[in-house]
Design an enzyme around this catalytic site. Structure first.
Site, PDB file in Angstrom:
ATOM      1  N   GLY A 269      41.660  94.930  17.097  1.00 28.79           N
ATOM      2  CA  GLY A 269      41.906  94.894  18.536  1.00 28.79           C
ATOM      3  C   GLY A 269      40.688  94.988  19.431  1.00 28.79           C
ATOM      4  N   GLU A 303      40.800  96.945  10.823  1.00 32.49           N
ATOM      5  CA  GLU A 303      41.198  95.551  10.600  1.00 32.49           C
ATOM      6  C   GLU A 303      40.709  94.647  11.732  1.00 32.49           C
ATOM      7  OE1 GLU A 303      45.428  95.818  10.819  1.00 32.49           O
ATOM      8  OE2 GLU A 303      45.650  96.826   8.901  1.00 32.49           O
ATOM      9  N   PRO A 304      39.420  94.607  11.982  1.00 33.47           N
ATOM     10  CA  PRO A 304      38.950  93.776  13.092  1.00 33.47           C
ATOM     11  C   PRO A 304      38.948  92.290  12.725  1.00 33.47           C
ATOM     12  CG  PRO A 304      37.079  94.732  11.964  1.00 33.47           C
ATOM     13  CD  PRO A 304      38.312  95.238  11.257  1.00 33.47           C
ATOM     14  N   ARG A 306      38.832  89.406  15.763  1.00 25.69           N
ATOM     15  CA  ARG A 306      38.123  88.752  16.863  1.00 25.69           C
ATOM     16  C   ARG A 306      36.668  89.229  17.012  1.00 25.69           C
ATOM     17  NH1 ARG A 306      40.799  86.966  21.476  1.00 25.69           N
ATOM     18  NH2 ARG A 306      42.514  88.347  20.908  1.00 25.69           N
ATOM     19  N   ARG A 343      43.963  78.525  22.977  1.00 26.13           N
ATOM     20  CA  ARG A 343      43.909  79.774  23.759  1.00 26.13           C
ATOM     21  C   ARG A 343      43.995  79.577  25.275  1.00 26.13           C
ATOM     22  NH1 ARG A 343      40.476  83.323  23.855  1.00 26.13           N
ATOM     23  NH2 ARG A 343      41.920  85.030  23.533  1.00 26.13           N
ATOM     24  N   CYS A 375      49.302  65.036  26.313  1.00 23.60           N
ATOM     25  CA  CYS A 375      50.217  64.741  27.423  1.00 23.60           C
ATOM     26  C   CYS A 375      50.972  65.973  27.886  1.00 23.60           C
ATOM     27  CB  CYS A 375      51.178  63.647  26.993  1.00 23.60           C
ATOM     28  SG  CYS A 375      50.277  62.169  26.557  1.00 23.60           S
TER      29      CYS A 375
HETATM   30  N1  LLP Z   1      45.673  93.773  12.383  1.00 18.95           N
HETATM   31  C1  LLP Z   1      46.886  93.325  12.723  1.00 18.95           C
HETATM   32  C2  LLP Z   1      48.076  93.926  12.129  1.00 18.95           C
HETATM   33  C3  LLP Z   1      46.994  92.302  13.690  1.00 18.95           C
HETATM   34  O1  LLP Z   1      48.203  91.855  14.045  1.00 18.95           O
HETATM   35  C4  LLP Z   1      45.829  91.732  14.259  1.00 18.95           C
HETATM   36  C5  LLP Z   1      45.905  90.655  15.242  1.00 18.95           C
HETATM   37  C6  LLP Z   1      44.580  92.220  13.840  1.00 18.95           C
HETATM   38  C7  LLP Z   1      44.538  93.260  12.913  1.00 18.95           C
HETATM   39  C8  LLP Z   1      43.282  91.694  14.374  1.00 18.95           C
HETATM   40  O2  LLP Z   1      43.155  91.907  15.746  1.00 18.95           O
HETATM   41  P1  LLP Z   1      41.785  91.549  16.480  1.00 18.95           P
HETATM   42  O3  LLP Z   1      40.728  92.493  15.947  1.00 18.95           O
HETATM   43  O4  LLP Z   1      41.444  90.145  16.162  1.00 18.95           O
HETATM   44  O5  LLP Z   1      42.071  91.760  17.887  1.00 18.95           O
HETATM   45  N2  LLP Z   1      45.871  84.597  18.974  1.00 18.95           N
HETATM   46  C9  LLP Z   1      45.505  85.681  19.866  1.00 18.95           C
HETATM   47  C10 LLP Z   1      45.245  86.968  19.134  1.00 18.95           C
HETATM   48  C11 LLP Z   1      46.381  87.426  18.237  1.00 18.95           C
HETATM   49  C12 LLP Z   1      46.129  88.704  17.493  1.00 18.95           C
HETATM   50  C13 LLP Z   1      47.193  88.974  16.491  1.00 18.95           C
HETATM   51  N3  LLP Z   1      47.011  90.133  15.666  1.00 18.95           N
HETATM   52  C14 LLP Z   1      44.312  85.235  20.703  1.00 18.95           C
HETATM   53  O6  LLP Z   1      43.866  84.102  20.558  1.00 18.95           O
HETATM   54  O7  LLP Z   1      43.843  85.982  21.547  1.00 18.95           O
END
Ligand code: LLP
Length: 463
Positions: A269, A303-304, A306, A343, A375
């Site tokens: 997150g 669990e990073p 992004r 996005r 389109c």
């Molecule tokens: N762990 C779990 C259980 C998750 O559902 C997610 C992301 C992550 C870790 C990784 O989160 P991050 O560190 O990447 O924030 N498509 C969207 C983002 C969807 C995230 C879904 N879950 C976007 O383009 O912003």
């Protein structure tokens, strides 16, 4: 709600002016503009890649992945936290990306049998894999148990019972963490907030005690701890702290009831800077974990997705045409579209756009709408963006698309998946060939009663 600036509509009123080219380069040290070669990622001119592979084309910088990974693990070590990093494969599941991060020591967080297979295929040890997700099929759970994944994060009472019977039937012990829904508003975009009770994710925090005890008594299961993930692109520590506080009190209660809790999966997150957001530093995350959970004597997982990969990726595109309007800004139509990078269309996300040519980039700025050829009116990358004049054939890079970019592509409008390249040190390689258009219908069949024997093959008609 829609509060995260990176995800806000690009034409929102009262916003700060878009960052200038110089600012975008200054905040992205891996990018530089060379007077002759144009935009470089590391030492590699992006034009050279576009000349060879064509556009649209994704480019990923391996060195950026490594330095992000090291910054993240360094921050955790500095805070004295025993943390294992499980890269969220969903952010960018290319085998080469997994290989680079795996070689750095990353495990993986996967949410499907496909991601699990990919991670193992890329060389990540099953024991270093956490299997998350709100819905896992029996086949997926069997696969995870057969491979021996390190941990399965369960999300419902039903899943606990089902996993117990599958694991017991296979004579395996599943190490499980219960994913807690802590009922926290993460302040992220509504579509990617996951920790409120109305969201589909996790187990209501009020049910954790009973389910943990139940799981401990079931065959085939060993509850090892708790997991939480409250959303994505979060740029404040406060929601993390609130969620972790909830977990700390659950751990106390579980232990008081005789439960064993050895691990806490703190989720992903971490936000990044797309436009002018602060993002959240790994140090701030480490601080939140230490402050709220540091005294529990547990091991941690994170669990990073992004944060590790977003800044490492670019989408290269060429201008197809510039459509001037009687009123308003011109439409700069690119050969990339919402099917490639979803996005902006899906979340109103803002991504920086830089010309590949230094001469073009130096031109005077005026507002333009940057769109794709699909389109749909929603097929838009930017509205009223201050850009130098772009002409047909000019190329641009859409920035920070390493996360949730290529992985979310579709072939809508019969647009094949774009090529991909990896830059590593001074060299680069194609890591995904542009999908041949025939691949779009290769797996389709026309029932025999609809067949036509008189149709000449397509290639014969192109002569
Ligand atoms: N762990 C779990 C259980 C998750 O559902 C997610 C992301 C992550 C870790 C990784 O989160 P991050 O560190 O990447 O924030 N498509 C969207 C983002 C969807 C995230 C879904 N879950 C976007 O383009 O912003």
């Amino acid at each position: 709600m829609q509060s995260a600036a990176s995800l806000a509509p690009t034409d929102r009123a009262n916003q700060q002016p878009d960052p200038a080219t110089g600012d975008m380069l200054a905040t992205r040290p891996h990018l530089s503009m060379h007077a002759v070669s144009g935009l470089l990622l590391g030492d590699v001119p992006l034009n050279a890649i576009a000349d060879t592979l064509g556009t649209p084309c994704w480019v990923t910088g391996a060195d950026i992945l490594r330095s992000r990974y090291r910054e993240l693990t360094g921050a955790m070590a500095e805070a004295g936290l025993p943390v294992s990093v499980h890269y969220a494969v969903k952010a960018n599941d290319h085998l080469a990306v997994l290989r680079v991060l795996g070689a750095e020591g990353a495990g993986a967080d996967v949410v499907s049998g496909g991601e699990l297979r990919r991670a193992v295929q890329a060389g990540i040890a099953p024991e270093a894999i956490v299997f998350s997700g709100v819905g896992k099929s029996e086949d997926e759970l069997r696969l995870a148990l057969a491979l021996g994944v390190g941990q399965i994060n369960v999300e419902s009472a039903e899943e606990i019972v089902r996993l117990s019977s599958i694991a017991a039937g296979m004579d395996r012990i599943a190490h499980i963490a219960l994913r807690v829904n802590p009922d926290i508003e993460a302040g992220a975009h509504d579509k990617i907030s996951t920790g409120r009770l109305g969201d589909k994710f996790g187990i209501d925090h009020r049910d954790i005690l009973a389910l943990y005890a139940q799981a401990a008594g079931l065959p085939g299961l060993r509850p090892v701890g708790l997991a939480v993930h409250i959303g994505s692109q979060i740029d404040r520590a406060a929601p993390f702290r609130a969620a972790y506080r909830r977990l700390a009190s659950l751990v106390d209660a579980l232990r008081a009831a005789g439960g064993q809790v050895g691990t806490i999966d703190c989720g992903g997150g971490l936000g990044v800077r797309y436009r002018d957001e602060n993002g959240l530093s790994p140090r701030a995350l480490a601080g939140a974990i230490r402050a709220e959970l540091g005294d529990l004597g547990v091991r941690f997982a994170i669990e990073p997705g992004r944060w590790l990969v977003a800044p490492a990726g670019l989408l290269l595109a060429s201008v197809l045409t510039v459509k001037r309007q009687r009123d308003g800004a011109p439409f700069v139509v690119l050969d990339a579209a919402m099917n490639d990078l979803l996005r902006p269309s899906l979340y109103g996300a803002w991504h920086g756009i830089l010309p590949l040519s230094a001469a073009v980039a130096a031109g005077p700025l005026s507002p333009a709408h940057v769109v794709g050829p699909v389109c749909e009116t929603g097929d838009s990358f930017a509205r009223d963006r201050m850009l130098p004049e772009l002409r047909p054939g000019d190329r641009v890079a859409i920035l920070d698309t390493g996360a949730y970019g290529a992985v979310m592509s579709s072939t809508y409008n019969a647009r094949p998946l774009a090529a991909q390249a990896l830059i590593d040190g001074g060299r680069w390689a194609c890591i995904r060939a542009r999908q041949p258009v025939e691949a779009l219908w290769r797996d389709e069949t026309v029932p025999d009663w609809l067949q036509r024997a008189d149709l000449p093959p397509l290639q014969d008609r192109l002569r």
